[in-house]
Design a protein around this motif. Structure first.
Motif, PDB file in Angstrom:
ATOM      1  N   SER A   1       0.855  -1.182   0.000  1.00 22.57           N
ATOM      2  CA  SER A   1       0.000   0.000   0.000  1.00 22.57           C
ATOM      3  C   SER A   1       0.894   1.236   0.000  1.00 22.57           C
ATOM      4  O   SER A   1       1.919   1.287   0.690  1.00 22.57           O
ATOM      5  N   VAL A   2       0.496   2.241  -0.772  1.00 17.36           N
ATOM      6  CA  VAL A   2       1.263   3.483  -0.827  1.00 17.36           C
ATOM      7  C   VAL A   2       0.309   4.668  -0.782  1.00 17.36           C
ATOM      8  O   VAL A   2      -0.865   4.560  -1.120  1.00 17.36           O
ATOM      9  N   LEU A   3       0.840   5.796  -0.367  1.00 19.85           N
ATOM     10  CA  LEU A   3       0.087   7.042  -0.409  1.00 19.85           C
ATOM     11  C   LEU A   3       0.112   7.601  -1.828  1.00 19.85           C
ATOM     12  O   LEU A   3       1.084   7.407  -2.557  1.00 19.85           O
ATOM     13  N   ASP A   4      -0.959   8.308  -2.217  1.00 20.05           N
ATOM     14  CA  ASP A   4      -0.818   9.099  -3.434  1.00 20.05           C
ATOM     15  C   ASP A   4      -0.142  10.411  -3.035  1.00 20.05           C
ATOM     16  O   ASP A   4       0.042  10.709  -1.851  1.00 20.05           O
ATOM     17  N   GLN A   5       0.241  11.198  -4.012  1.00 19.99           N
ATOM     18  CA  GLN A   5       1.038  12.383  -3.708  1.00 19.99           C
ATOM     19  C   GLN A   5       0.251  13.421  -2.922  1.00 19.99           C
ATOM     20  O   GLN A   5       0.822  14.141  -2.086  1.00 19.99           O
TER      21      GLN A   5
ATOM     22  N   GLY B   1       5.628   1.939   5.001  1.00 18.73           N
ATOM     23  CA  GLY B   1       4.702   2.461   4.001  1.00 18.73           C
ATOM     24  C   GLY B   1       5.201   3.764   3.405  1.00 18.73           C
ATOM     25  O   GLY B   1       4.996   4.028   2.207  1.00 18.73           O
ATOM     26  N   LEU B   2       5.851   4.602   4.215  1.00 21.36           N
ATOM     27  CA  LEU B   2       6.435   5.835   3.678  1.00 21.36           C
ATOM     28  C   LEU B   2       7.612   5.511   2.760  1.00 21.36           C
ATOM     29  O   LEU B   2       7.847   6.204   1.766  1.00 21.36           O
ATOM     30  N   ARG B   3       8.345   4.463   3.097  1.00 20.80           N
ATOM     31  CA  ARG B   3       9.442   4.000   2.223  1.00 20.80           C
ATOM     32  C   ARG B   3       8.875   3.543   0.879  1.00 20.80           C
ATOM     33  O   ARG B   3       9.401   3.906  -0.176  1.00 20.80           O
ATOM     34  N   HIS B   4       7.802   2.742   0.917  1.00 23.87           N
ATOM     35  CA  HIS B   4       7.151   2.308  -0.316  1.00 23.87           C
ATOM     36  C   HIS B   4       6.657   3.511  -1.124  1.00 23.87           C
ATOM     37  O   HIS B   4       6.806   3.560  -2.349  1.00 23.87           O
ATOM     38  N   SER B   5       6.050   4.461  -0.428  1.00 21.04           N
ATOM     39  CA  SER B   5       5.501   5.635  -1.108  1.00 21.04           C
ATOM     40  C   SER B   5       6.603   6.451  -1.768  1.00 21.04           C
ATOM     41  O   SER B   5       6.462   6.909  -2.911  1.00 21.04           O
TER      42      SER B   5
ATOM     43  N   HIS C   1       6.777   7.164  -5.777  1.00 17.37           N
ATOM     44  CA  HIS C   1       6.700   8.534  -6.289  1.00 17.37           C
ATOM     45  C   HIS C   1       7.965   8.910  -7.067  1.00 17.37           C
ATOM     46  O   HIS C   1       7.894   9.680  -8.028  1.00 17.37           O
ATOM     47  N   LEU C   2       9.114   8.371  -6.661  1.00 19.36           N
ATOM     48  CA  LEU C   2      10.341   8.604  -7.422  1.00 19.36           C
ATOM     49  C   LEU C   2      10.221   8.037  -8.832  1.00 19.36           C
ATOM     50  O   LEU C   2      10.570   8.695  -9.821  1.00 19.36           O
ATOM     51  N   LEU C   3       9.717   6.814  -8.931  1.00 11.51           N
ATOM     52  CA  LEU C   3       9.569   6.184 -10.245  1.00 11.51           C
ATOM     53  C   LEU C   3       8.521   6.915 -11.082  1.00 11.51           C
ATOM     54  O   LEU C   3       8.703   7.114 -12.286  1.00 11.51           O
ATOM     55  N   GLU C   4       7.436   7.310 -10.446  1.00 12.00           N
ATOM     56  CA  GLU C   4       6.402   8.043 -11.171  1.00 12.00           C
ATOM     57  C   GLU C   4       6.917   9.398 -11.645  1.00 12.00           C
ATOM     58  O   GLU C   4       6.444   9.942 -12.642  1.00 12.00           O
TER      59      GLU C   4
ATOM     60  N   THR D   1      13.527  -4.065  -6.007  1.00 11.17           N
ATOM     61  CA  THR D   1      13.070  -2.723  -6.368  1.00 11.17           C
ATOM     62  C   THR D   1      11.979  -2.768  -7.432  1.00 11.17           C
ATOM     63  O   THR D   1      11.134  -1.879  -7.495  1.00 11.17           O
ATOM     64  N   GLN D   2      11.993  -3.801  -8.265  1.00 10.24           N
ATOM     65  CA  GLN D   2      11.075  -3.863  -9.399  1.00 10.24           C
ATOM     66  C   GLN D   2       9.612  -3.914  -8.985  1.00 10.24           C
ATOM     67  O   GLN D   2       8.734  -3.602  -9.784  1.00 10.24           O
ATOM     68  N   ILE D   3       9.339  -4.277  -7.735  1.00 10.10           N
ATOM     69  CA  ILE D   3       7.938  -4.338  -7.303  1.00 10.10           C
ATOM     70  C   ILE D   3       7.294  -2.965  -7.396  1.00 10.10           C
ATOM     71  O   ILE D   3       6.087  -2.844  -7.631  1.00 10.10           O
ATOM     72  N   TYR D   4       8.089  -1.900  -7.296  1.00  6.75           N
ATOM     73  CA  TYR D   4       7.524  -0.559  -7.348  1.00  6.75           C
ATOM     74  C   TYR D   4       7.098  -0.167  -8.752  1.00  6.75           C
ATOM     75  O   TYR D   4       6.221   0.684  -8.925  1.00  6.75           O
TER      76      TYR D   4
END
Length: 295
Positions: free
Chosen positions: A109-113, A242-246, A250-253, A273-276
């Motif tokens: 689970s991740v936050l949107d921006q 979760g903040l790490r995932h987010s 967001h970096l990839l996006e 890393t590819q899971i992101y």
């Protein structure tokens, strides 16, 4: 005379800590698993054959243990029997016959921006706790560091001229991670107006302190993250990871390449890393399904 269980567990712990250099958390988890296995055998180390190992794991499955837990316990059993075989406590390494139980790769689970911005909205207060909490939240999201890495930071690990923190990650590997201006400002406010009020004789160089002046612990950081997320409407309930995932998503996006994100997060393998990229693709699909008239 049989092998002494307490000695075996003690020596296995020493092996995990000193030779494998595993984290304290992983060592504790492995020791819990080994003690569960030896409870199953009645403390008989020499009786650890493949039938006993499979019986123990089947019991764990029947008890409803999660697949991730079963995967870890399988890995622990294989590590333990290999170690016992090398030490001469087992005639054969029965763990070699165990299959590899793989845990499912679920998307985090991740936050949107928008949610991330709301989480990081700075409170208008000079209270030391609020200053500390804001600084650690900004730094967690800005860098994507693990909670254990955050707690271990010292004041001198922050390079304010280059906006970089020095992090000691898994396997005692050091890496440098950049952060932005909002995180720097929050750190400065904490270090100038908050940290001096909580410093005690035993505070040492710790960057983040608890209310009693000692180095902050992971449990406190988790409570801070959960509390701030609870204030944001629609935000998923998650901890520091979760903040790490987010941050990674967001970096990839935002256009960062996968190899750079791997370096920032301190992943040993690019596969982790590819899971992101999958997270980003799933978010794009969801937006498409919601917005496109012929989705």
């Amino acid at each position: 005379m049989g092998v002494d269980r307490e000695e075996v567990v003690r020596e296995f712990e020493r092996y995990l800590r000193l030779e494998r250099d595993l984290s304290p958390h992983t060592v504790r988890a492995y020791l819990t698993d080994v003690n569960s296995l030896l409870d199953h055998t009645g403390g008989d180390v020499e009786g650890l054959d493949i039938g006993v190992l499979r019986e123990w794991l089947a019991g764990q499955h029947a008890a409803g243990k999660a697949r991730a837990t079963l995967a870890r316990r399988t890995a622990c059993a294989r590590t333990f029997t290999a170690y016992c075989h090398r030490r001469g406590w087992l005639q054969t390494d029965s763990g070699l016959l165990l299959g590899s139980a793989k845990s499912p790769r679920t998307l985090p689970s991740v936050l949107d921006q928008r949610q991330a911005e709301a989480v990081l909205e700075a409170p208008a207060t000079g209270d030391p706790k609020e200053l500390r909490d804001q600084a650690l939240l900004e730094l967690l999201y800005a860098t994507g560091v693990r909670v254990s890495e955050l707690c271990a930071l010292d004041v001198d690990d922050v390079d304010r001229e280059r906006n970089i923190i020095r992090v000691l990650g898994k396997g005692r590997k050091e890496r440098s991670v950049p952060f932005g201006v909002p995180a720097l400002r929050a750190l400065d406010r904490w270090c100038i107006h908050g940290r001096p009020l909580w410093m005690r004789a035993g505070s040492g160089p710790a960057l983040f302190l608890g209310v009693r002046g000692g180095r902050i612990d992971a449990g406190t950081v988790r409570r801070v993250v959960h509390a701030r997320l609870a204030q944001v409407e629609g935000a998923p309930d998650m901890g520091p990871h979760g903040l790490r995932h987010s941050a990674a998503t967001h970096l990839l996006e935002g256009g960062a390449d996968l190899r750079s994100v791997q370096e920032l997060l301190g992943h040993a393998s690019l596969n982790t890393t590819q899971i992101y990229t999958r997270v980003s693709i799933e978010r794009l699909r969801a937006a498409y399904r919601q917005a496109h008239p012929r989705a």
